[in-house]
Scaffold this motif. Structure first.
Motif, mmCIF file in Angstrom:
data_model
loop_
_atom_site.group_PDB
_atom_site.id
_atom_site.type_symbol
_atom_site.label_atom_id
_atom_site.label_comp_id
_atom_site.label_asym_id
_atom_site.label_seq_id
_atom_site.Cartn_x
_atom_site.Cartn_y
_atom_site.Cartn_z
ATOM 1 N N HIS A 203 -33.938 28.187 15.580
ATOM 2 C CA HIS A 203 -33.045 29.346 15.466
ATOM 3 C C HIS A 203 -32.038 29.352 16.609
ATOM 4 O O HIS A 203 -30.832 29.514 16.394
ATOM 5 N N THR A 204 -32.537 29.192 17.823
ATOM 6 C CA THR A 204 -31.645 29.176 18.984
ATOM 7 C C THR A 204 -30.646 28.041 18.875
ATOM 8 O O THR A 204 -29.457 28.213 19.171
ATOM 9 N N LEU A 205 -31.115 26.881 18.463
ATOM 10 C CA LEU A 205 -30.232 25.731 18.335
ATOM 11 C C LEU A 205 -29.167 25.970 17.264
ATOM 12 O O LEU A 205 -28.003 25.596 17.445
ATOM 13 N N PHE A 206 -29.545 26.597 16.158
ATOM 14 C CA PHE A 206 -28.573 26.867 15.094
ATOM 15 C C PHE A 206 -27.447 27.758 15.601
ATOM 16 O O PHE A 206 -26.267 27.483 15.350
ATOM 17 N N TYR A 207 -27.794 28.840 16.295
ATOM 18 C CA TYR A 207 -26.758 29.740 16.806
ATOM 19 C C TYR A 207 -25.769 28.979 17.687
ATOM 20 O O TYR A 207 -24.550 29.147 17.578
ATOM 21 N N GLN A 208 -26.297 28.120 18.553
ATOM 22 C CA GLN A 208 -25.435 27.405 19.485
ATOM 23 C C GLN A 208 -24.559 26.372 18.767
ATOM 24 O O GLN A 208 -23.366 26.269 19.039
ATOM 25 N N LEU A 209 -25.156 25.619 17.863
ATOM 26 C CA LEU A 209 -24.395 24.573 17.176
ATOM 27 C C LEU A 209 -23.353 25.171 16.233
ATOM 28 O O LEU A 209 -22.222 24.670 16.144
ATOM 29 N N ALA A 210 -23.723 26.225 15.498
ATOM 30 C CA ALA A 210 -22.794 26.812 14.537
ATOM 31 C C ALA A 210 -21.564 27.375 15.232
ATOM 32 O O ALA A 210 -20.421 27.107 14.821
ATOM 33 N N VAL A 211 -21.777 28.140 16.294
ATOM 34 C CA VAL A 211 -20.649 28.716 17.023
ATOM 35 C C VAL A 211 -19.800 27.619 17.647
ATOM 36 O O VAL A 211 -18.562 27.653 17.593
ATOM 37 N N THR A 212 -20.450 26.613 18.235
ATOM 38 C CA THR A 212 -19.716 25.524 18.882
ATOM 39 C C THR A 212 -18.911 24.723 17.862
ATOM 40 O O THR A 212 -17.753 24.365 18.115
ATOM 41 N N GLY A 213 -19.515 24.423 16.714
ATOM 42 C CA GLY A 213 -18.804 23.668 15.697
ATOM 43 C C GLY A 213 -17.540 24.366 15.245
ATOM 44 O O GLY A 213 -16.456 23.762 15.196
ATOM 45 N N ILE A 214 -17.647 25.642 14.915
ATOM 46 C CA ILE A 214 -16.480 26.398 14.449
ATOM 47 C C ILE A 214 -15.436 26.523 15.552
ATOM 48 O O ILE A 214 -14.239 26.257 15.343
ATOM 49 N N ALA A 215 -15.884 26.898 16.748
ATOM 50 C CA ALA A 215 -14.950 27.170 17.841
ATOM 51 C C ALA A 215 -14.192 25.914 18.277
ATOM 52 O O ALA A 215 -12.966 25.944 18.475
ATOM 53 N N LEU A 216 -14.888 24.795 18.416
ATOM 54 C CA LEU A 216 -14.223 23.605 18.943
ATOM 55 C C LEU A 216 -13.345 22.902 17.915
ATOM 56 O O LEU A 216 -12.325 22.312 18.274
ATOM 57 N N ILE A 217 -13.718 22.953 16.646
ATOM 58 C CA ILE A 217 -12.834 22.388 15.622
ATOM 59 C C ILE A 217 -11.533 23.190 15.560
ATOM 60 O O ILE A 217 -10.427 22.624 15.504
ATOM 61 N N LEU A 218 -11.647 24.520 15.601
ATOM 62 C CA LEU A 218 -10.444 25.360 15.618
ATOM 63 C C LEU A 218 -9.619 25.113 16.878
ATOM 64 O O LEU A 218 -8.388 25.027 16.820
ATOM 65 N N TYR A 219 -10.285 24.993 18.024
ATOM 66 C CA TYR A 219 -9.565 24.736 19.275
ATOM 67 C C TYR A 219 -8.821 23.403 19.207
ATOM 68 O O TYR A 219 -7.657 23.305 19.626
ATOM 69 N N ALA A 220 -9.490 22.361 18.676
ATOM 70 C CA ALA A 220 -8.857 21.043 18.589
ATOM 71 C C ALA A 220 -7.607 21.092 17.720
ATOM 72 O O ALA A 220 -6.564 20.514 18.065
ATOM 73 N N ILE A 221 -7.692 21.797 16.604
ATOM 74 C CA ILE A 221 -6.541 21.900 15.702
ATOM 75 C C ILE A 221 -5.408 22.678 16.360
ATOM 76 O O ILE A 221 -4.237 22.261 16.333
ATOM 77 N N MET A 222 -5.738 23.817 16.975
ATOM 78 C CA MET A 222 -4.721 24.677 17.578
ATOM 79 C C MET A 222 -4.085 24.053 18.813
ATOM 80 O O MET A 222 -2.932 24.352 19.149
ATOM 81 N N SER A 223 -4.804 23.165 19.507
ATOM 82 C CA SER A 223 -4.271 22.546 20.723
ATOM 83 C C SER A 223 -3.629 21.184 20.462
ATOM 84 O O SER A 223 -3.292 20.466 21.395
ATOM 85 N N GLY A 224 -3.482 20.819 19.192
ATOM 86 C CA GLY A 224 -2.853 19.560 18.858
ATOM 87 C C GLY A 224 -3.755 18.350 19.014
ATOM 88 O O GLY A 224 -3.270 17.216 19.096
ATOM 89 N N GLN A 225 -5.086 18.573 19.042
ATOM 90 C CA GLN A 225 -6.034 17.472 19.175
ATOM 91 C C GLN A 225 -6.838 17.259 17.895
ATOM 92 O O GLN A 225 -7.943 16.733 17.933
ATOM 93 N N GLY A 226 -6.252 17.652 16.765
ATOM 94 C CA GLY A 226 -6.968 17.568 15.499
ATOM 95 C C GLY A 226 -6.804 16.248 14.767
ATOM 96 O O GLY A 226 -7.394 16.052 13.709
ATOM 97 N N GLY A 227 -6.016 15.324 15.332
ATOM 98 C CA GLY A 227 -5.820 14.035 14.685
ATOM 99 C C GLY A 227 -7.077 13.183 14.726
ATOM 100 O O GLY A 227 -7.836 13.206 15.700
#
Length: 322
Positions: A203-227
């Motif tokens: 459960h703890t691992l899911f919370y951490q991975l889910a939030v990190t996955g969403i947040a960092l993919i969005l950050y990469a796209i918004m910061s021009g690192q989505g290629g």
């Protein structure tokens, strides 16, 4: 433990000192962690490190979710404990955002070293928050020796000049990695001192991975690192990072946190920078400097002091009582 169904607070089960099984598991986990930064750096020309971390976290979150259903332990998404889990996920996301950005400015070896100052921050926080996690004077000495050894191995002038990177750029990357270590240590304190301590590790691992996955993919796209260039090396690396690193090793880590003292586990993870540099030599052709050899010895001495002290102390007390 914290009872999940009613929310009533129950007595926390005391964590054990490291035994032979825990040490063996930690050796394997540290080897895996020692490889992850090298893999991210190696595949950075195909995808930005922060994007790789986001993708691997999202894939691993799905794997953890499937595992929770197979175990009959469905994830709770709306509760006070879940809210704390999302906060831990935010900490996790910030930690790996700092790691991903650090890898753009400094070497993977430096990132590994400064990231694994986390046990120092965790030990300080747990020493304040949980009486059962307080360290003896000798264990503090072990932490200091290990920390100084790690710093000396990579910060001495000879070691820094051998990297070939710009000093100012490396310093910025090193500071980002150090900040990542501080956030990681804070995450450990949050997990151990809140209701997350009584949750199943998945459960703890899911919370951490889910939030990190969403947040960092969005950050990469918004910061021009989505290629992304889907090469064989990137595909293999993402598979290893998703299944072995983010799924297997992190799940094992959280399982260990529920049974053994976090302070001792954290300090034992000082082996990871050593493995990281060894793999750097074998896979990337890095040079081993005199500073590394001296620092490595200090780190191992510190680990032995912290890990062996509790059992030695108990043996001494039993002999004194007898």
């Amino acid at each position: 433990m914290w009872q999940q169904t009613t929310g009533r607070k129950k007595t926390l089960e005391p964590r054990k000192s490291l035994d032979a099984s825990a040490i063996a598991i930690m050796v394997v986990v540290c080897i895996i962690w020692g490889l992850q930064q090298i893999g991210l750096k190696y595949a950075a020309h195909d995808a930005a490190p922060v994007l790789q971390i986001g993708i691997r976290s999202a894939i691993s979150a799905v794997l953890v979710w499937i595992l929770s259903l197979k175990r009959g332990e469905p994830i709770v998404y709306t509760s006070r404990t879940a809210a704390v889990g999302y906060l831990a996920g935010l900490f996790f996301a910030v930690e790996f955002l700092l790691v991903g950005e650090a890898l753009r400015h400094t070497t993977a070896s430096h990132v590994v070293v400064f990231l694994y100052t986390a046990p120092i921050f965790a030990a300080l926080g747990l020493h304040i928050r949980l009486p059962a996690e307080r360290l003896s004077i000798w264990q503090w000495v072990g932490i200091v020796i290990a920390a100084l050894g790690t710093a000396y191995a990579f910060l001495a002038p000879e070691a820094a000049s051998a990297s070939g990177n710009s000093t100012s750029e490396m310093l910025f990357g090193d500071l980002l990695a150090l900040a990542g270590g501080a956030v990681w240590g804070s995450t450990t304190v949050l997990i151990r001192s809140t209701s997350l301590s009584g949750l199943p590790a998945i459960h703890t691992l899911f919370y951490q991975l889910a939030v990190t996955g969403i947040a960092l993919i969005l950050y990469a796209i918004m910061s021009g690192q989505g290629g992304i260039t889907l090469t064989l090396s990137l595909t293999v690396n993402l598979f290893a990072q998703s299944v072995i690193v983010s799924f297997f090793s992190y799940l094992t880590w959280f399982w260990l946190l529920t049974r053994y003292k976090a302070s001792e586990l954290g300090v034992f993870s000082f082996m990871t920078p050593l493995y990281g540099v060894v793999f750097g030599v074998l896979l990337l052709g890095d040079l081993i400097t005199h500073e590394f050899m001296v620092g490595a010895l200090a780190v191992m001495v510190g680990i032995v002091i912290v890990s062996a002290y509790p059992s030695l102390r108990q043996r001494f007390d039993r002999q004194t009582a007898a």
